[in-house]
Design an enzyme around this catalytic site. Structure first.
Site, short mmCIF file in Angstrom:
data_model
loop_
_atom_site.label_atom_id
_atom_site.label_comp_id
_atom_site.label_asym_id
_atom_site.label_seq_id
_atom_site.Cartn_x
_atom_site.Cartn_y
_atom_site.Cartn_z
N GLY A 1 4.69 0.31 9.03
CA GLY A 1 5.67 0.38 7.94
C GLY A 1 7.10 0.30 8.46
N ARG B 1 17.44 -8.33 8.17
CA ARG B 1 16.00 -8.53 8.30
C ARG B 1 15.62 -8.74 9.77
NH1 ARG B 1 12.19 -7.37 4.86
NH2 ARG B 1 10.96 -9.10 5.63
N ASP C 1 8.60 -2.00 10.62
CA ASP C 1 8.37 -3.28 11.30
C ASP C 1 9.17 -3.54 12.58
OD1 ASP C 1 7.19 -3.35 8.80
OD2 ASP C 1 8.03 -5.27 8.22
N GLU D 1 16.94 -0.89 -0.80
CA GLU D 1 15.75 -0.65 0.04
C GLU D 1 16.10 0.30 1.18
OE1 GLU D 1 14.33 -4.31 1.68
OE2 GLU D 1 12.49 -3.41 2.46
N SER E 1 0.79 -1.23 0.00
CA SER E 1 0.00 0.00 0.00
C SER E 1 0.83 1.29 0.00
CB SER E 1 -0.93 -0.02 1.21
OG SER E 1 -1.49 1.23 1.44
N TRP E 2 1.70 1.46 1.00
CA TRP E 2 2.39 2.76 1.02
C TRP E 2 3.51 2.79 -0.01
CZ3 TRP E 2 5.88 5.09 5.39
CH2 TRP E 2 6.78 4.16 5.88
N TYR F 1 7.09 -15.27 -1.14
CA TYR F 1 6.90 -14.35 -0.02
C TYR F 1 6.04 -15.04 1.04
CZ TYR F 1 5.44 -10.41 2.81
OH TYR F 1 5.19 -9.59 3.87
C1 DGY Z 1 7.75 -7.38 5.13
O1 DGY Z 1 7.39 -8.46 4.67
O2 DGY Z 1 8.91 -7.11 5.43
C2 DGY Z 1 6.76 -6.30 5.21
O3 DGY Z 1 7.26 -5.16 5.80
C3 DGY Z 1 5.48 -6.73 5.86
O4 DGY Z 1 4.53 -6.05 5.17
#
Ligand code: DGY
Length: 469
Positions: free
Chosen positions: A192, A228, A194, A431, A50-51, A99
């Site tokens: 957003g 991550r 996380d 990213e 979305s964003w 994913y």
């Molecule tokens: C991710 O998968 O890292 C996202 O931020 C979750 O939407």
């Protein structure tokens, strides 16, 4: 090295030439283009986020406002009946093992009476509401080219406006039943940001129950797993998803029973700014007087809520945990929420700039570029390579740049624009970036990084005034 990079940036962005830098940014967007929408990144994020899509539309506006408008309209086709815009619309063609948690994991959300028709499946979470800001930007770019494009863009605003109004109404009601002006999130993914230390305390109160084993496909797509969120983070993320699904994605049930309920200052500030742009859109399309009054009341309420979250000692705004009734004392870029909300008095603005210039942020001696780390190196949760625990994020820098322009702080805005472009020109369309060495981290060819690059390149200040994109 800095001089060399400055020279490179000047050569790449010389007026009147299609720079190779801009061409590369366009190429990233084209390569991730799925027709009506854009993958957030080719491997790690093969769906529509979305964003991400909102920022992507800002970049696409410079390739053609028509395609940019389609990006937003495609996303809003999957708006929930409540007005919620889902944080992911799943691409039915993405490989199953690309994913996690993917469409199968979320399919049950489609059983909610509020869900849009499926497939494609959507998640039942949401993300920061940058969409009205993006829609106005698309119109601004189209208007500059004039003629048919400008007319089409006005029609696009007319089409999107009721959906934006419904989206903002959702956030102001379902997500703020207390009418504080602050939006409640149910999951760190909704922020957003996380794995930001913002969420460490409320997540530590979440007791994880039985979870079946699950794959971490995301770890295949990064150079080092430290980039991550950790396994412990993911257990909590998936446990929260499980509880939300158990509540049938019903807002009232979630509000009643959920262990993670936090007032998010960054999301709330973005909503204030988005409501400001929604007011502009309302004026452009001649919306009813009642809408103006309603949106203005949302803006006022948002400011009141954010004012209450200001911490004078840290010089930042703090999130608030509804479960423990405590402010969350993390030092992160989200603390600059008041700047993003806009219309701050001189004293508040100066206090924010003092914090920004302090060694906790831009004044830190080890920074590669003068860009704010997502988490202050002074915060105990700081980790320079781990996602939102330290790396710099171009989209956050775009929001701060845009906010400084709106506040009339042109020199500061320009410094963020230059620093961001230099970082991306020398490390690629990553990213996020290590704040100390500038190395690109996370996914490569991230769409929103390319998108904000194009917007920055189109907004080089002109002598005697700013070129408006
Ligand atoms: C991710 O998968 O890292 C996202 O931020 C979750 O939407």
């Amino acid at each position: 090295m800095i001089l060399e990079n400055n020279r490179m940036l000047r050569a790449e962005t010389a007026p009147g030439t299609e720079s190779s830098f801009a061409a590369r940014a366009r190429q990233v967007l084209r390569q991730n283009d799925m027709g009506d929408w854009t993958r957030a990144a080719p491997n790690l994020y093969p769906h529509q986020w979305s964003w991400d899509s909102a920022f992507i539309a800002i970049g696409l506006a410079h390739l053609g406002p028509r395609r940019a408008a389609r990006e937003l309209l495609a996303l809003f086709e999957h708006q929930w009946r409540t007005g919620k815009v889902p944080h992911i619309v799943f691409n039915p063609e993405a490989p199953q093992d690309s994913y996690f948690p993917g469409p199968d994991h979320w399919a049950c959300a489609a059983a909610s009476p509020d869900a849009p028709p499926a497939p494609p499946y959507t998640s039942c979470l949401c993300q920061p509401p940058v969409h009205a800001i993006a829609a106005l930007r698309v119109w601004e770019v189209a208007e500059r080219s004039g003629g048919e494009e400008a007319q089409e863009a006005r029609a696009f605003l007319r089409q999107l406006y009721p959906k934006l109004l419904l989206w903002h109404r959702y956030l102001m009601t379902h997500r703020d039943p207390e009418e504080t002006g602050l939006v409640t999130i149910y999951h760190p993914w909704e922020s957003g940001t996380d794995n930001s230390p913002r969420w460490d305390a409320p997540l530590s109160n979440v007791e994880v129950g039985d979870l079946p084993p699950y794959p971490r496909y995301d770890l295949r797509h990064v150079a080092n797993v430290s980039e991550r969120p950790t396994g412990a983070d993911y257990d909590r993320y998936l446990w929260l998803v499980k509880l939300i699904k158990k509540a049938g994605c019903n807002e009232k049930d979630i509000y009643h029973s959920h262990p993670f309920l936090v007032k998010d200052v960054l999301l709330s500030a973005i909503l204030v700014a988005a409501n400001e742009t929604l007011l502009e859109i309302a004026a452009l399309i001649g919306a009813e007087r009642g809408d103006h009054t309603l949106i203005a009341s949302w803006i006022a309420r948002g400011h009141r809520g954010l004012n209450a979250m200001w911490d004078p000692e840290l010089g930042l705004s703090l999130d608030y945990d509804l479960r423990t009734r405590r402010s969350l004392r993390a030092r992160t870029v989200a603390g600059f929420a008041a700047l993003i909300a806009g219309r701050q008095g001189r004293r508040r603005l100066e206090a924010l700039m003092v914090t920004l210039d302090s060694p906790a942020f831009l004044g830190h001696p080890w920074l590669r570029w003068s860009l704010p780390p997502s988490t202050s190196p002074f915060d105990e949760g700081f980790h320079r390579r781990s996602y939102w625990r330290g790396p710099t994020w171009p989209v956050v820098n775009w929001l701060l740049w845009w906010s400084f322009l709106r506040a009339g702080e042109l020199r500061r805005a320009e410094s963020l624009r230059q620093g961001s472009l230099q970082q991306i020109a020398s490390s690629g369309f990553g990213e996020y970036f290590d704040p100390f060495v500038g190395e690109s981290l996370g996914a490569a060819d991230q769409s929103w990084t390319a998108a904000v690059t194009l917007d920055w390149l189109a907004n080089e200040p002109r002598q005697g005034g700013r070129k408006v994109a």
